[in-house]
Design a protein around this motif. Structure first.
Motif: not given
Length: 359
Positions: A338-359
């Motif tokens: 979830a932390d990795d997914a959160m940093y993806q959202a932050k690198r994309a500009g913030g104020n957005r959400s991402c989901h890590n579907g690896q597990l």
């Protein structure tokens, strides 16, 4: 202010949080082995009485004695192989009470049976430690009924009311003081652990307490086919808010975010402050919709009157798998994902959400 655990009606049941507490300290194996050995020893004493002149007086009561001993060992078998579920633990305690009653009532010497009622206190202590006051009272009720029946038999057989009263006093003292003392101690321990597990500003779980509570959540739903979903939330540009408006404004924003998360999550959810401007949310759902869940939380924070937004990351996984019980390792894996997914959202500009579907 955040409510601890957020699961109504569960505060009296201690099994899940005690299980998490023992797991975290590496004590589950010791408890499993100890409980199984103690059960085998008590069952052996019952079986040995089958050969004693003071034990069962006929074929039927002898069979009852041996069946009781075997049933107690069978009920304890889950402890030998794995940490049992709450249902298995309850079955063990109820079976143990029933087998003690059957054995004590089967002895031809009622005084031996009456003294044997002291054994109920062992089961009472177990139930007081892991389960609820209701089960403690049930065990005490069975012990009291057996003791009353056997006391009547002792008086009828010997006429010695003083001997009977002395035995009853010992049985009563053990069956009252041990279980209720343990029950009081465990309740006090839980209150202390809860207090030390709160974030002083928001009232949410701190990181360690978050792990305990999520483990409890997993224990309650293990075997149901449900999924654990963990959400990592990091406030965007929070340092800028502190620098321009002061720490009081930052604290107000953190409190506002914690309240928004509570209002936006189900009552079963576990909400924690991971540190600084980071928050964690965990919940167990049958049909995971992490994108919808994450977007709801992001929008709730964006709607706050304070000028703050959030980057949100989620990860989910089934909680059953091949393990007999849940484990804290899965929680750590999902937090990292979830932390990795959160940093993806932050690198994309913030104020957005991402989901890590690896597990």
């Amino acid at each position: 202010m955040a409510r601890w655990g957020r699961v109504p009606g569960r505060h009296a049941d201690q099994y899940d949080w005690i299980s998490a507490y023992l797991y975290d300290r590496g004590l589950q194996r010791l408890w499993r082995v100890t409980i199984f050995i103690a059960t085998v020893l008590l069952a052996a004493s019952t079986a040995l009485m089958g050969f004693s002149p003071q034990g069962p007086g006929n074929r039927l009561t002898t069979v009852i004695c041996f069946v009781a001993a075997g049933s107690a060992v069978a009920a304890a078998l889950p402890f030998l192989s794995h940490w049992p579920t709450r249902r298995q633990s309850m079955a063990f305690s109820l079976t143990s009470s029933a087998t003690i009653a059957a054995a004590c009532l089967s002895y031809s010497n009622p005084y031996v049976g009456l003294v044997g009622c002291a054994t109920f206190s062992v089961v009472g202590g177990f139930v007081a430690y892991f389960h609820t006051l209701r089960e403690v009272n049930l065990n005490c009720g069975v012990a009291a009924l057996c003791a009353a029946v056997l006391a009547g038999r002792v008086v009828a057989k010997t006429g010695d009311a003083y001997l009977t009263a002395a035995a009853l006093a010992v049985v009563a003292a053990l069956n009252v003081s041990l279980p209720f003392g343990i029950e009081s101690l465990v309740r006090t321990l839980r209150v202390d652990l809860r207090s030390s597990g709160r974030d002083p500003l928001t009232g949410l779980h701190n990181r360690r307490s978050f792990h305990y509570s999520v483990y409890e959540l997993m224990m309650r739903h293990h075997g149901s086919g449900a999924h654990l979903i963990i959400t990592m939330i990091d406030l965007d540009n929070f340092k800028h808010l502190n620098d321009t408006q002061g720490h009081a404004a930052g604290d107000a924003a953190l409190i506002g975010v914690s309240e928004a998360l509570e209002k936006s999550c189900r009552r079963s959810a576990v909400i924690g402050r991971a540190g600084g401007e980071e928050f964690l949310v965990a919940d167990v759902v049958r049909q995971p919709e992490p994108e919808v869940h994450a977007e709801r939380l992001r929008q709730a924070i964006a709607n706050l009157p304070v000028s703050v937004t959030a980057s949100v990351g989620t990860a989910s996984a089934p909680i059953d798998g091949d393990a007999a019980t849940p484990n804290l390792g899965l929680i750590d894996e999902l937090i990292r994902a979830a932390d990795d997914a959160m940093y993806q959202a932050k690198r994309a500009g913030g104020n957005r959400s991402c989901h890590n579907g690896q597990l």
